[in-house]
Scaffold this motif. Structure first.
Motif, short mmCIF file in Angstrom:
data_model
loop_
_atom_site.label_atom_id
_atom_site.label_comp_id
_atom_site.label_asym_id
_atom_site.label_seq_id
_atom_site.Cartn_x
_atom_site.Cartn_y
_atom_site.Cartn_z
N PRO A 197 0.81 -1.23 0.00
CA PRO A 197 0.00 0.00 0.00
C PRO A 197 0.84 1.27 0.00
N THR A 198 1.93 1.31 0.77
CA THR A 198 2.71 2.55 0.83
C THR A 198 3.50 2.77 -0.46
N TYR A 199 3.96 1.71 -1.08
CA TYR A 199 4.65 1.88 -2.37
C TYR A 199 3.68 2.41 -3.42
N GLN A 200 2.45 1.90 -3.40
CA GLN A 200 1.45 2.36 -4.37
C GLN A 200 1.13 3.84 -4.17
N LEU A 201 1.13 4.29 -2.92
CA LEU A 201 0.83 5.69 -2.64
C LEU A 201 2.01 6.60 -2.97
N LEU A 202 3.22 6.20 -2.57
CA LEU A 202 4.38 7.09 -2.61
C LEU A 202 5.29 6.85 -3.81
N GLY A 203 5.26 5.63 -4.38
CA GLY A 203 6.09 5.34 -5.54
C GLY A 203 7.59 5.36 -5.28
N ASP A 204 7.98 5.26 -4.02
CA ASP A 204 9.40 5.27 -3.64
C ASP A 204 9.83 3.84 -3.33
N GLU A 205 10.90 3.39 -3.98
CA GLU A 205 11.39 2.04 -3.76
C GLU A 205 11.65 1.77 -2.28
N LEU A 206 12.12 2.78 -1.55
CA LEU A 206 12.43 2.58 -0.14
C LEU A 206 11.18 2.55 0.73
N ASP A 207 10.03 2.84 0.16
CA ASP A 207 8.76 2.70 0.88
C ASP A 207 7.99 1.48 0.39
N GLY A 208 8.71 0.52 -0.14
CA GLY A 208 8.17 -0.79 -0.48
C GLY A 208 8.98 -1.86 0.23
N PRO A 209 8.49 -3.08 0.28
CA PRO A 209 9.19 -4.14 1.02
C PRO A 209 10.60 -4.40 0.51
N ARG A 210 10.79 -4.43 -0.80
CA ARG A 210 12.13 -4.73 -1.33
C ARG A 210 13.13 -3.66 -0.90
N GLY A 211 12.75 -2.40 -0.98
CA GLY A 211 13.63 -1.33 -0.55
C GLY A 211 13.92 -1.37 0.94
N ARG A 212 12.90 -1.67 1.70
CA ARG A 212 13.11 -1.76 3.16
C ARG A 212 14.02 -2.94 3.51
N ILE A 213 13.90 -4.02 2.76
CA ILE A 213 14.80 -5.16 2.99
C ILE A 213 16.24 -4.76 2.70
N TYR A 214 16.46 -3.99 1.64
CA TYR A 214 17.81 -3.50 1.35
C TYR A 214 18.32 -2.61 2.49
N LEU A 215 17.46 -1.75 3.01
CA LEU A 215 17.86 -0.88 4.12
C LEU A 215 18.27 -1.71 5.33
N MET A 216 17.49 -2.75 5.64
CA MET A 216 17.81 -3.58 6.80
C MET A 216 19.04 -4.43 6.56
N LYS A 217 19.26 -4.83 5.32
CA LYS A 217 20.49 -5.56 4.97
C LYS A 217 21.71 -4.68 5.23
N GLU A 218 21.67 -3.44 4.75
CA GLU A 218 22.78 -2.51 4.98
C GLU A 218 22.99 -2.28 6.47
N LEU A 219 21.90 -2.14 7.19
CA LEU A 219 21.96 -1.91 8.63
C LEU A 219 22.67 -3.07 9.33
N LEU A 220 22.27 -4.29 9.00
CA LEU A 220 22.82 -5.47 9.67
C LEU A 220 24.22 -5.81 9.16
N GLU A 221 24.62 -5.21 8.06
CA GLU A 221 25.98 -5.40 7.57
C GLU A 221 26.94 -4.32 8.06
N GLY A 222 26.40 -3.41 8.90
CA GLY A 222 27.28 -2.46 9.57
C GLY A 222 27.14 -1.02 9.16
N GLN A 223 26.29 -0.72 8.19
CA GLN A 223 26.12 0.69 7.80
C GLN A 223 25.26 1.40 8.82
N PRO A 224 25.72 2.54 9.34
CA PRO A 224 24.94 3.25 10.38
C PRO A 224 23.59 3.71 9.83
#
Length: 427
Positions: free
Chosen positions: A36-63
């Motif tokens: 729903p949020t990706y459909q509203l905002l059209g931002d990759e980081l507001d969709g599941p795939r983008g959020r997964i990338y963000l959490m991957k970076e987080l858990l790999e050490g990126q602040p």
């Protein structure tokens, strides 16, 4: 997806789980099509795939940054993406892990901290919530719209509850906000179940299921509430209670996951597994019963809103519609029934603008068949949708109960026999 978790991430209690979830994602993007949020905002980081990338970076050490937290905060936790994902990625578990790490690393403003602490204090404590709701109703005309929409102008009082008189007995979670916002829901459920030869028992010591705290990143507090509920239910479970019924699908989704949330707790792991196995949504009980014995002939046109916690978390999409159809209700078609209404627990208060947009889209879909009433299975959705002041929204069991009041009850002995034969349907 390849991962290289940082040493700090590897020290987390759920590090192996997080790594396994990340590796199961093939970043195909199917999830974005139903987010729903990706459909509203059209931002990759507001969709599941983008959020997964963000959490991957987080858990790999990126602040993480405040922007990281914002994108994770905007997630509804509706789990629509999990219903769509061809790889079975357990996104909501990764989100819980990622949010907890970000919460600790990126402090919130005092205003945000106060809002979240206030929501946890008010919503999870029935006595406090009831008092503030009465106060809010008196002040309703002068409150900001965000709060005013959450306060019903009138509350349908609870009718009488049948006494415990049947051999088949189940526990019922009263909930934290539902007894004040819709006190008739649980009473109606008890009356309908009584007509089917099932008595409901309330464990008064059981309180909030823990979801409010847990999903506002007070995860240990949420788990403490889960343990308290297990302790409250355990004597009745040992005495032979056949099920723990939830009339709010949000509570049901969380209690069904107690086993996973407490699997590393040596004192509660086994008990939590038993409690989760006994936890059922109300519709799971009714759909296994001889509904033809109720003899209903309702004359009501209904649009059914299936909450995300029912269709995506509990995988019971269509179950309420099936029961209502079997009982003779006239159901309208609802386009895009898989999409979230924007309630999502406390989301409508922490993300009010997005939440209102999602609510309006959902109501347009629900009202497209011109129903007389909208039926749902979760108090949060019910309150949120009713806040628009459009078509009335009720819990579906209240509609069944009202139809029963016009139906004579002549076959108690037959139904009791049916119920005895169907005892295995519970639990």
């Amino acid at each position: 997806m390849q991962t290289h978790l940082s040493e700090q991430a590897r020290s987390l209690p759920r590090a192996q789980e997080a790594e396994a979830i990340l590796r199961s994602c093939v970043h195909c993007g199917f999830c974005n099509a139903t987010c729903p949020t990706y459909q509203l905002l059209g931002d990759e980081l507001d969709g599941p795939r983008g959020r997964i990338y963000l959490m991957k970076e987080l858990l790999e050490g990126q602040p993480p940054s405040a922007s990281t937290r914002q994108h994770l905060d905007r997630c509804l936790s509706c789990r629509n993406c999990e219903s769509t994902c061809p790889s079975g990625v357990k996104y909501h578990n990764l989100l819980d892990i990622g949010r907890a790490v970000v919460e600790e690393a990126v402090p919130r403003s005092l205003a945000e901290q106060s809002l979240r602490a206030g929501l946890r204090l008010v919503l999870a404590e029935p006595v406090v919530f009831s008092l503030l709701l009465r106060t809010g109703r008196a002040l309703r005309p002068v409150l900001p719209s965000t709060l005013r929409d959450k306060i019903p102008e009138e509350v349908r009082p609870a009718g009488n509850r049948p006494s415990v008189r049947h051999a088949r007995q189940v526990l019922m979670l009263e909930g934290c906000v539902q007894p004040s916002l819709s006190p008739n829901t649980n009473a109606a459920a008890a009356r309908v179940l009584d007509r089917l030869g099932i008595s409901t028992v309330a464990a008064r010591e059981a309180g909030c299921c823990g979801a409010v705290d847990y999903h506002l990143n007070a995860q240990e507090k949420g788990l403490a509430r889960a343990r308290r509920n297990i302790d409250a239910w355990w004597p009745a479970v040992e005495a032979g209670a056949q099920a723990i019924i939830m009339t709010a699908s949000g509570c049901g989704a969380f209690v069904k996951e107690y086993w996973q949330l407490l699997e590393r707790d040596p004192h509660y792991a086994d008990k939590a597994k038993r409690i989760s196995a006994l936890a059922v949504d109300l519709v799971e009980v009714l759909r296994a019963e001889p509904l033809q014995d109720l003899g209903l002939h309702p004359d009501l046109k209904i649009a059914c809103h299936c909450p995300c916690t029912l269709q995506h978390a509990q995988r019971l999409g269509g179950a309420v519609e099936e029961v209502l159809t079997r009982l003779g209700f006239n159901l309208t078609a609802v386009p895009d029934g898989h999409l979230c209404c924007g309630s999502a627990g406390t989301y409508s208060l922490t993300q009010p603008e997005l939440s209102r947009q999602l609510r309006d889209h959902k109501l347009n879909a629900l009202e497209s068949g011109r129903p007389q009433v909208i039926a749902t299975a979760n108090i949060g959705c019910q309150t949120h949708l009713n806040g628009a002041g459009r078509t009335p929204v009720r819990h579906w069991i209240e509609l069944v109960d009202e139809a029963l009041t016009h139906t004579p009850f002549h076959h108690h002995q037959t139904r009791t026999t049916h119920a005895d034969q169907a005892a295995t349907h519970l639990g």
